[in-house]
Design an enzyme around this catalytic site. Structure first.
Site, PDB file in Angstrom:
ATOM      1  N   SER A 331      36.444  63.829  13.540  1.00  0.00           N
ATOM      2  CA  SER A 331      37.085  63.097  14.624  1.00  0.00           C
ATOM      3  C   SER A 331      37.660  64.080  15.647  1.00  0.00           C
ATOM      4  O   SER A 331      36.935  64.910  16.182  1.00  0.00           O
ATOM      5  CB  SER A 331      38.156  62.168  14.043  1.00  0.00           C
ATOM      6  OG  SER A 331      38.618  61.265  15.015  1.00  0.00           O
ATOM      7  N   ASP A 477      33.293  57.254  12.257  1.00  0.00           N
ATOM      8  CA  ASP A 477      34.293  58.256  11.918  1.00  0.00           C
ATOM      9  C   ASP A 477      34.210  58.686  10.453  1.00  0.00           C
ATOM     10  O   ASP A 477      34.339  57.869   9.544  1.00  0.00           O
ATOM     11  CB  ASP A 477      35.683  57.686  12.208  1.00  0.00           C
ATOM     12  CG  ASP A 477      36.767  58.737  12.130  1.00  0.00           C
ATOM     13  OD1 ASP A 477      36.446  59.894  11.789  1.00  0.00           O
ATOM     14  OD2 ASP A 477      37.926  58.413  12.411  1.00  0.00           O
TER      15      ASP A 477
END
EC number: 3.1.1.-
Length: 717
Positions: A331, A477
Site C-alpha cells: 500500500s 491491497d
C-alpha cells in the site's frame, strides 16, 4: 512554508499516455462465468471517453488477433467481475441484458455458510463476541494508561526528562549517539556493557570463538580458519542477535559482542584476500556461508498517509550506508519502496527532502469531486489518475526486472487477488519480472472503498507495449492478508533478518514492549541501575501480566471470528486477517502518531508536514541502527568475498591460454556473460560455462544468474 528550490527531476514527464490509456481500457473489461462473454458495460467513472470505448476497439488492444470465427466470439482477456463492479451502480434490466445476449453473473456463496445453525446463530454470536472484545479493549486501555502515567509522572522527571528531550531533538545520527551516551551515563547504563554475563546469550561461547578466530587468523592457518568460520556464520549464533542485547542501553551492547563482530569481519576479509586458499574453495565457502547466514530485508507497512514516515526510515539508512538491497512495501509503503528501488543512491539523496511533497498529490480532489465519484463507483479515488501520479515514483513504466538492473535493489510489492480465497502474490523480479511497477503499486493500494481493484499490466519490451498480467485478473491491497510478507521473502531471497517499519494505526496502538525494545530500555529508577539491577518490566509485573492477558484474549476472540467466518464480506473482501497477521520482524520500528494525525490520514502532506514525517522516521530509526550495522557488517563482508571469489574462479578456470588480466590479452579479447547453475544445488563449478566472444572492445562483463535458490545477481567488473 514552501521552498522555491526545485525538486530533482521535478519537471520530468515519465508518463507514457499509451500505457495509461491501455490500462484504463483494461479496467472496463468484465467476464461472465457461463459463456466467457463480456458482461454489461460499466458506468462512466474513469472518464466519459474511455467509458464509451466499444468492445472491438478494446479487443484489438488487449488481445491477439483471433485466428478463426469461433475465437472472435470469445475474447481471451479475463478479469473478475464481483470486486470491480461499482457497489452503487444501477443494474440494467434483464430485458436489456438479454437483448445483448449476455447473462447475469451468478453470485458465489460460501458452502460453509449454508447450514441452518450458521444462519440462525451467526449474528448473535458475532454481536456477543464483539461486545466482549470492546470490553476487553476498554480494560486494555486502562492498563496502558496506568503504565504511561506512572512512567510520565514518576520516572521521566527532572534531569532525566531534560536528557530524554534532548535525545529526541537530535537532528543527525552523530548527534543522537552523543546524546544517547550522555543519557546512558546519567542512568549508569554504560556499566552494563562491561559485564559479559547475561542470560540472553552464551557469552562463554562468544568469547572462546573470538579468541579462536583471532589465533587462527594471526597464525595464518587459513584452511582451519575457513572451516571454523563455517560453524559460527549462522543466524543468531550463540544468541548475539537477541534483541535484549540491544534493549538495555540507548546506544550500545555488550563489549564482548562488539569485539566478536569486529573479529568475524576481519576473519572473513582475511579469507577473501588469502592466497593459500584456491579460488574454487573460496567460492564453495562463500556460497555455503551466504546461504547459511541469510539476507536482510527492509519491510515497509501500509498505513495510508502515515506511510510517508517511511521516507525518514529510508533516509536514515541511506545516510549511514545501511539500506538493504531487498525492500518490500505494501500500500503506502509500496510507494516509498518503489522510489527507493528505482532510484540510485545519489538520486535518492536529492529526492528524500520536504520538497518531495510537491509530487504527492493523490488526495488533491476536493470533497465535491470525490463524494459523487464514490457514490457512482464505490471508490473515492480514480485509478487512471493515480496511475499518472505514481509514474514519478516508479520512473515511468519501469518493470521489476528493469528496476533491479538499474539500481541493484530488489523491489517487492504485496497484492491480493480480488477473489477472497485466492493466494497472495508477492510481485518482484522473480515472480513478475515484466510486470509494470505502477500497476502493482495501484493494486497494493486498492483498499475497498478507497480504490477499486485494478488489473496488473506487463510490458512487452520488444514492442514497447503493455498487456494485462495474469489473464487480466484484478488485485487489491495486500495488507488485507499479508502486510509483511516474511515467509515469501525467505522463499525467494533467503531472507532471515527483517527490519520492519510498522505504521498501521490499528496495529501500532497495541504495541507494548514489556522488556524494552532495541535502543529503548525500560525506564528504571537510578537507584536500581546504581546497584547494577538493569532488568525490569514496564509498569511492574502485574501491569505487564494484565496487558499480555487482555491482548491475548482479544486475539483469541478475533481468531474465533475468523475461524467461524462470522464477519460479513464487505466489498467481497475478507477483513478478518487485518489484526491476525505477523506485523513484526527482527527489528521493528513503531513511529508514534498523535490523535490529530488521524484527521489527515487521507490527505496530501505539505512540505512542512512531509519534513516533519521524514524527521520522525529518522528519529525512530536511529536507536535501531547499531543492531542493523552489526548484522550488515558480517553480511556485507560475506558478499564482498563471494563477489571476488566468483570473479577469480571465472578468470582462472576459463582463461587458461594466458596469464594476467584481460587488458593484457590483446585488443580483441572480450569476456562475455557467464551463466552459473544454481549456487546451492551444484556441488562444484563443473557446470559453469564461459561463452567467449571477440570484438573490438576490452570491457569484461560477468553475470551470475543464481544468487540464491531463485534470485539473480549481476556483477560488473
Amino acid at each position: 512554508m514552501t521552498s522555491s528550490t526545485p525538486l530533482y527531476d521535478e519537471n520530468e514527464d515519465y508518463i507514457d499516455e499509451n500505457h495509461i490509456n491501455t490500462f484504463a481500457k483494461a479496467l472496463l473489461w468484465e467476464d461472465d462465468d457461463h459463456d466467457g462473454l463480456a458482461s454489461p458495460p460499466l458506468p462512466a467513472y474513469e472518464g466519459d471517453k474511455l467509458a464509451e470505448v466499444n468492445a472491438e476497439e478494446l479487443s484489438s488492444v488487449l488481445t491477439p488477433e483471433p485466428n478463426n470465427e469461433s475465437e472472435k466470439s470469445r475474447p481471451e482477456f479475463v478479469v473478475s467481475h464481483n470486486d470491480w463492479y461499482p457497489i452503487n451502480a444501477p443494474e440494467k434490466s434483464k430485458a436489456k441484458a438479454d437483448a445483448k445476449g449476455r447473462k447475469k453473473r451468478a453470485s458465489t456463496r460460501d458452502e460453509f455458510r449454508s447450514s441452518a445453525a450458521y444462519t440462525l446463530l451467526r449474528w448473535p454470536f458475532l454481536i456477543i463476541i464483539t461486545v466482549w472484545i470492546l470490553l476487553l479493549c476498554i480494560l486494555y486501555t486502562v492498563v496502558r494508561a496506568y503504565v504511561a502515567l506512572s512512567e510520565y509522572m514518576l520516572t521521566w522527571v527532572g534531569e532525566r526528562k531534560v536528557l530524554r528531550n534532548k535525545l529526541r531533538a537530535s537532528k543527525t545520527y552523530e548527534e543522537w549517539i552523543e546524546n544517547a551516551l550522555e543519557l546512558d551515563r546519567y542512568l549508569h547504563l554504560d556499566k552494563w556493557s562491561s559485564i559479559p554475563r547475561f542470560s540472553y546469550y552464551d557469552y562463554r561461547t562468544v568469547k572462546r570463538t573470538t579468541s579462536k578466530l583471532r589465533m587462527l587468523r594471526m597464525r595464518g592457518m587459513d584452511e582451519e580458519l575457513m572451516v571454523f568460520l563455517q560453524g559460527c556464520l549462522k543466524k543468531n549464533f550463540a544468541g548475539i542477535e537477541n534483541r535484549q542485547l540491544y534493549a538495555h542501553r540507548y546506544y550500545g551492547t555488550k563489549n564482548v559482542v562488539h569485539v566478536y563482530i569486529d573479529e568475524v569481519v576481519a576473519s572473513i576479509d582475511h579469507v577473501t584476500e588469502s592466497e593459500n586458499i584456491t579460488p574454487e574453495d573460496k567460492r564453495r565457502f562463500f556460497r555455503s556461508v551466504s546461504r547459511n547466514y541469510g539476507r536482510t530485508a527492509l519491510c515497509l507497512s501500509g498505513g495510508a498517509c502515515f506511510a510517508y514516515t517511511h521516507f525518514g526510515i529510508v533516509k536514515a539508512l541511506l545516510d549511514n550506508d545501511l539500506l538493504p538491497s531487498i525492500i518490500t512495501g505494501t500500500s503506502g509503503g509500496g510507494l516509498v519502496a518503489a522510489l527507493a528501488c528505482t532510484r540510485t543512491d545519489d538520486e535518492l539523496k536529492q529526492l528524500l527532502v520536504p520538497r518531495l511533497a510537491r509530487k504527492i498529490t493523490a488526495c488533491e480532489d476536493p470533497w465535491y469531486v470525490w463524494i459523487p465519484r464514490w457514490w457512482r463507483t464505490g471508490a473515492r479515488f480514480d485509478s487512471t489518475a493515480w496511475a499518472r501520479k505514481s509514474n514519478y515514483f516508479t520512473l515511468g513504466s519501469l518493470t521489476f526486472q528493469e528496476a533491479y538492473h538499474r539500481t541493484g535493489r530488489r523491489l517487492n510489492i504485496s497484492t491480493v487477488p480480488a477473489d477472497p480465497h485466492s493466494p497472495v502474490i508477492l510481485c518482484n523480479n522473480i515472480t513478475a519480472p515484466n510486470c509494470i511497477i505502477w500497476s502493482c503499486l495501484l493494486a497494493s493500494s486498492a483498499v475497498p472503498g478507497i480504490l477499486n481493484p485494478v488489473v496488473l499490466m506487463m510490458k512487452d519490451s520488444k514492442k514497447n507495449t503493455i498487456v494485462p498480467f495474469s489473464l487480466g485478473s484484478k488485485w487489491k491491497d495486500g495488507s488485507l492478508r499479508t502486510d509483511i510478507p516474511i515467509d515469501a521473502l525467505k522463499t525467494y531471497y533467503n531472507v532471515n533478518f527483517t527490519v520492519v517499519s510498522q505504521v498501521n494505526p490499528h496495529i501500532s496502538l497495541f504495541f507494548f514492549a514489556p522488556k524494552g525494545s532495541v535502543g529503548r530500555p525500560v525506564a528504571s529508577s537510578r537507584r536500581k541501575t546504581r546497584r547494577e539491577k538493569y532488568a525490569s518490566l514496564r509498569g511492574g509485573f502485574i501491569a505487564t501480566a494484565l496487558e499480555h492477558l487482555f491482548k491475548l484474549e482479544i486475539k483469541k476472540w478475533l481468531e474465533m471470528i475468523k475461524t467461524l467466518d462470522l464477519l460479513p464480506r464487505l466489498s467481497e473482501s475478507d477483513w478478518s486477517s487485518i489484526w491476525l497477521q505477523r506485523f513484526t520482524g527482527s527489528i521493528t520500528i513503531w513511529p508514534r502518531n498523535n490523535f490529530r494525525d488521524f484527521w489527515y490520514i487521507l490527505s496530501d502532506p505539505s512540505e512542512e508536514g512531509l519534513g516533519e514525517m521524514i524527521r520522525k522516521g529518522e528519529r525512530y530509526m536511529f536507536p535501531k541502527i547499531l543492531f542493523l550495522k552489526h548484522r550488515l557488517s558480517i553480511e556485507n563482508a560475506i558478499e564482498r568475498g563471494r563477489t571476488k571469489s566468483k570473479l577469480s574462479t571465472a578468470h582462472l578456470e576459463h582463461s587458461p591460454r594466458f596469464s594476467g588480466t584481460p587488458e593484457f590479452a590483446g585488443p580483441e579479447f572480450q569476456l562475455q556473460t557467464v551463466h552459473y547453475d544454481d549456487d546451492y544445488d551444484s556441488e562444484s563449478s563443473a557446470e559453469e560455462t564461459l561463452s567467449p566472444g571477440f570484438s573490438q572492445g576490452t570491457h569484461a562483463v560477468l553475470t551470475d544468474e543464481s544468487d540464491d535458490d531463485s534470485s539473480d545477481d549481476e556483477i560488473d567488473d
